[in-house]
Design a protein around this motif. Structure first.
Motif, mmCIF file in Angstrom:
data_model
loop_
_atom_site.group_PDB
_atom_site.id
_atom_site.type_symbol
_atom_site.label_atom_id
_atom_site.label_comp_id
_atom_site.label_asym_id
_atom_site.label_seq_id
_atom_site.Cartn_x
_atom_site.Cartn_y
_atom_site.Cartn_z
ATOM 1 N N HIS A 273 15.514 47.790 66.764
ATOM 2 C CA HIS A 273 15.719 48.942 67.713
ATOM 3 C C HIS A 273 14.304 50.140 67.845
ATOM 4 O O HIS A 273 14.304 50.996 68.553
ATOM 5 C CB HIS A 273 16.905 48.996 68.120
ATOM 6 C CG HIS A 273 18.017 48.028 68.678
ATOM 7 N ND1 HIS A 273 16.864 47.281 69.617
ATOM 8 C CD2 HIS A 273 18.952 47.042 68.700
ATOM 9 C CE1 HIS A 273 17.602 46.021 70.025
ATOM 10 N NE2 HIS A 273 18.781 46.237 69.151
ATOM 11 N N ASP B 121 20.875 41.875 56.039
ATOM 12 C CA ASP B 121 21.674 42.384 56.651
ATOM 13 C C ASP B 121 21.585 42.138 58.050
ATOM 14 O O ASP B 121 20.752 43.039 58.017
ATOM 15 C CB ASP B 121 22.685 43.581 56.481
ATOM 16 C CG ASP B 121 24.068 43.779 57.351
ATOM 17 O OD1 ASP B 121 23.967 43.209 58.395
ATOM 18 O OD2 ASP B 121 24.519 44.700 56.403
ATOM 19 N N GLY B 122 21.927 40.627 58.384
ATOM 20 C CA GLY B 122 21.031 40.916 60.265
ATOM 21 C C GLY B 122 21.432 42.146 61.474
ATOM 22 O O GLY B 122 20.526 42.699 61.624
ATOM 23 N N ASN B 123 22.917 42.338 61.033
ATOM 24 C CA ASN B 123 22.965 43.817 61.942
ATOM 25 C C ASN B 123 22.444 45.170 61.704
ATOM 26 O O ASN B 123 21.680 45.819 62.652
ATOM 27 C CB ASN B 123 24.646 44.687 61.773
ATOM 28 C CG ASN B 123 25.177 43.492 62.493
ATOM 29 O OD1 ASN B 123 24.980 42.927 63.528
ATOM 30 N ND2 ASN B 123 26.522 43.363 61.820
ATOM 31 N N GLN B 124 21.595 45.530 60.106
ATOM 32 C CA GLN B 124 21.359 46.673 60.358
ATOM 33 C C GLN B 124 18.971 46.771 60.310
ATOM 34 O O GLN B 124 18.712 47.695 60.857
ATOM 35 C CB GLN B 124 21.970 47.089 58.854
ATOM 36 C CG GLN B 124 22.839 47.558 58.471
ATOM 37 C CD GLN B 124 22.763 48.364 57.179
ATOM 38 O OE1 GLN B 124 21.870 48.173 56.220
ATOM 39 N NE2 GLN B 124 23.799 48.540 56.610
ATOM 40 N N ARG C 239 18.480 44.673 62.479
ATOM 41 C CA ARG C 239 18.492 44.293 64.577
ATOM 42 C C ARG C 239 18.081 46.506 64.171
ATOM 43 O O ARG C 239 17.830 46.413 65.828
ATOM 44 C CB ARG C 239 19.823 44.316 64.945
ATOM 45 C CG ARG C 239 19.721 42.932 64.657
ATOM 46 C CD ARG C 239 20.388 42.369 65.904
ATOM 47 N NE ARG C 239 21.149 40.625 65.884
ATOM 48 C CZ ARG C 239 21.072 39.973 64.991
ATOM 49 N NH1 ARG C 239 22.303 40.724 64.314
ATOM 50 N NH2 ARG C 239 21.693 38.632 64.771
ATOM 51 N N GLN C 240 18.965 47.122 63.863
ATOM 52 C CA GLN C 240 18.828 48.360 64.252
ATOM 53 C C GLN C 240 17.826 49.047 63.712
ATOM 54 O O GLN C 240 17.252 50.035 64.533
ATOM 55 C CB GLN C 240 20.235 49.306 63.094
ATOM 56 C CG GLN C 240 20.374 50.925 63.416
ATOM 57 C CD GLN C 240 21.644 51.149 62.541
ATOM 58 O OE1 GLN C 240 22.113 50.756 62.271
ATOM 59 N NE2 GLN C 240 21.288 52.848 62.513
ATOM 60 N N ASP D 108 27.146 58.070 60.531
ATOM 61 C CA ASP D 108 25.565 56.987 60.683
ATOM 62 C C ASP D 108 25.037 58.009 59.206
ATOM 63 O O ASP D 108 24.891 56.288 58.211
ATOM 64 C CB ASP D 108 25.332 56.553 61.653
ATOM 65 C CG ASP D 108 26.093 56.089 63.057
ATOM 66 O OD1 ASP D 108 27.148 56.285 62.210
ATOM 67 O OD2 ASP D 108 26.267 56.236 63.924
#
Length: 703
Positions: A599, A590-593, A595-596, A544
């Protein structure tokens, strides 16, 4: 000087005009005597002030030794002496002539004739007044025997007496009856209350009013005896004085008054003639002085122009002077001098233009240096700071104002840099380069690449340095990415066969072993499988990190995203507290990144607060210029100094089971979003992470 001559000529014309009018019209002179005196006084004062100012200026120039003042003085004395002697002669003759002429005007005595005429006129008027007073008494006697006066009776009495009007009034001034031969007027002019009272007290009153133009009128008041009712009445008779008598009396009185006025103005007339002639003499002297000033200026003008131009050129002023448009030698000399000054002025302009070009180039260079992110320090030969650009103050977090007068080795706040610079020039020669690490206000050390050079012509030293901390971090991140990619490729391939082999050994051998050995085999194979799974997870993290996909950008509400992620942490040991900015614009991310990122930050904060009794995680959002700001802070122990400097590098961690890739991934995501991230320790304790993300284009355009 021309204005002075014009003023003198105008003043002379005015004085001559006044003198002519005063001599030809004595009546005008008598009436305008105060005006003539005032005008002459004003002109005299003005002339004296002008002459005094000119003489004072000349005296000051003479004392200061001004070029040309001696020549002006000599010419002034010559011309003034030429005007004084003839002027005094004319003045004396004119004075004798004027005084003798005025005395001759009053040799014929007409006082007695004028007084006789006035007496005759008064006697005629007195006679008329006495005649009308007698008529008024007779009429009042006829009217006193009746209480009611009939208009017909009053008309008859008026006609018998030969008067123009007859009016009977009460003591209060009310008209009882009136008779008049002038049918154009209803009533004649009535007496005043004061005149009525005087007539009652004196048993009669008479007077004359009017003038020669409107005509003289005789007025007579006579009291009428009281009637049976006891009321007192007054009879008024009016009769115009014959026009011939009025005009004759007025003419005699006017002639007498004019003669008396001339008699009274005899001395004043002599005075005005004397003052006029005196002022004429002063005017002549002033004209001579003005002409002297004018001629001296014309003669000394070329020399003064050259003297002024020479002084100006000596002082650096090359402006062309006034020149004489004459064909003589002086005109040619002034024209040649001006040509020389114009050539000098052109040379000066060329030099000034070159200087301005150099100044512009210098300013441009200073502007470029000031806006460089690279730090530049310039020192004199004694290693004292002469200048520093904004890049240097930004890298050093110091304005450097208090060290400008200090030697380099006395920079106590920047000891490492000062020693490196001094040692570089002393040990490495005129050109050197080195890397060093210095502290910063945030606690994270900075890595600097420093270059030093000696300026030519012994002008001093210049030091250029760059903050390469971010560059080193980027290089390390790229290197770790390459290592991670290769490790993930090399390690992941044998992990699956190892796991399958361990599971097969357990499956094949478990039936041939006793219980104790079977348990040991099971424990061993389980260890192999769990460690292989751990290595797979580590390899996935490397994958990743090494192959972070490009962000799929879209308009995103940061407050809503943070609120969504925080719901997953409800009931945790360290419950985050969110302080959103309600007016925060949208961002592009980017919403997903993202969120990462959240977190990772929240897990790190909770791990840092695991042993605290009152853990606190504070999350704030806000706007910072064209960026949206996200701040995550806690009240834990904060970052260690050695960790703060390399927190974004892989495998830099203080957690026993951490891989050290969390913050590295966060940094990589923020960089992909063209944002900024900063780590720091809070002054009150704990860590603080600030992230800045660019706003959406619609939000930027709205502002």
């Amino acid at each position: 000087m021309k204005i002075l001559l014009i003023a003198a000529a105008a003043a002379g014309a005015i004085l001559l005009s006044l003198l002519t009018f005063a001599s030809a019209n004595t009546d005008l002179f008598a009436r305008q005597y105060p005006l003539l005196m005032g005008a002459n006084a004003i002109i005299a004062v003005a002339l004296l002030v002008m002459v005094g100012m000119q003489l004072r200026i000349l005296r000051r120039e003479y004392r200061r030794g001004v070029f040309g003042s001696r020549l002006k003085t000599r010419l002034l004395l010559i011309l003034a002496s030429m005007a004084v002697l003839p002027g005094l002669l004319v003045y004396g003759v004119s004075m004798q002539f004027a005084v003798n002429s005025i005395e001759s005007w009053f040799n014929v005595r007409v006082d007695s004739a004028l007084e006789g005429g006035l007496t005759l006129g008064r006697n005629v008027l007195d006679s008329l007044q006495a005649d009308h007073a007698a008529k008024a008494r007779n009429m009042a006697l006829y009217l006193s025997d009746t209480n009611e006066i009939q208009p017909a009776r009053l008309d008859r009495l008026r006609e018998q007496s030969g008067v123009q009007t007859a009016t009977v009034l009460t003591s209060g001034g009310q008209v009882i009856a009136s008779s008049s031969s002038d049918l154009s007027r209803l009533l004649p002019p009535l007496p005043t209350p004061v005149q009525l009272r005087q007539a009652q007290r004196r048993q009669g009153l008479s007077w004359v009013d009017g003038d020669a133009e409107t005509g003289l009128t005789l007025h007579v008041l006579a009291p009428v005896s009281r009637g049976m009712l006891g009321n007192e009445r007054i009879l008024q008779l009016t009769q115009p004085v014959p026009a011939a008598i009025s005009h004759s009396a007025e003419n005699v009185e006017a002639a007498y008054r004019s003669y008396q006025e001339l008699q009274l103005g005899k001395r004043g007339l002599k005075r005005i003639y004397t003052m006029t002639l005196t002022l004429a003499l002063l005017l002549a002297l002033l004209a001579a002085a003005a002409a002297a000033f004018f001629l001296a200026k014309r003669m000394a003008q070329p020399l003064l122009i050259l003297a002024e131009g020479t002084q100006a050129v000596a002082a650096g002023d090359f402006t062309p002077r006034a020149e004489l448009e004459t064909p003589d030698e002086m005109g040619v000399l002034t024209q040649s001098f001006n040509r020389m000054t114009r050539q000098l002025a052109e040379a000066k302009r060329d030099a000034e233009r070159h200087r301005e070009e150099l100044e512009a180039a210098r300013g441009y260079l200073e502007s470029v240096l000031a806006n460089l992110s690279t730090g530049v320090l310039a020192f004199d030969t004694d290693f004292r700071l002469r200048s520093a650009n904004r890049g240097a103050t930004a890298i050093l977090d110091d304005t450097l104002e208090d060290v400008r007068q200090l030697p380099l080795l006395e920079w106590h706040r920047h000891t490492v840099l000062a020693e490196a610079i001094a040692g570089g020039f002393e040990e490495r020669g005129p050109e050197w380069q080195l890397e060093l690490e210095i502290g910063s206000a945030t606690g994270a050390p900075k890595r600097l690449l420093v270059r030093g050079s000696v300026l030519p012509f012994a002008a001093g030293y210049v030091v250029v340095f760059d903050d390469i901390s971010d560059l080193i971090v980027a290089q390390r991140s790229a290197a770790w990415g390459e290592v991670a990619r290769r490790l993930a490729h090399e390690i992941k391939n044998p992990l699956t066969p190892i796991q399958l082999s361990a599971e097969r050994l357990q499956f094949k051998l478990a039936g041939f072993l006793n219980a104790e050995n079977r348990e040991m085999l099971e424990r061993s194979t389980q260890t192999i499988v769990s460690q292989v799974q751990a290595m797979k997870n580590m390899v996935n993290d490397f994958r990743d990190y090494a192959r972070m996909p490009s962000p799929e950008l879209s308009v995103l509400d940061l407050n809503a995203l943070v609120d969504e992620v925080l719901r997953l942490y409800e009931g945790s040991h360290a419950q985050p507290v969110f302080h959103p900015d309600p007016h925060l614009p949208m961002i592009t991310a980017d919403g997903n990144q993202m969120r990462q990122v959240l977190h990772n930050l929240l897990r790190n904060a909770q791990d840092a607060l695991g042993n605290l009794d009152a853990p606190c995680i504070d999350i704030q959002t806000g706007r910072a210029g064209q960026y949206a700001m996200l701040k995550v802070s806690d009240n834990g122990g904060g970052f260690a100094p050695q960790t703060l400097a390399r927190a974004f590098e892989p495998y830099v961690t203080t957690k026993p089971r951490g891989t050290g890739l969390g913050l590295a991934i966060v940094k990589k995501i923020i960089d992909e979003h063209k944002g900024e991230i900063r780590l720091a320790n809070r002054a009150s304790g704990g860590a603080e992470i600030v992230i800045k993300l660019p706003l959406a284009e619609s939000a930027v355009a709205a502002t």
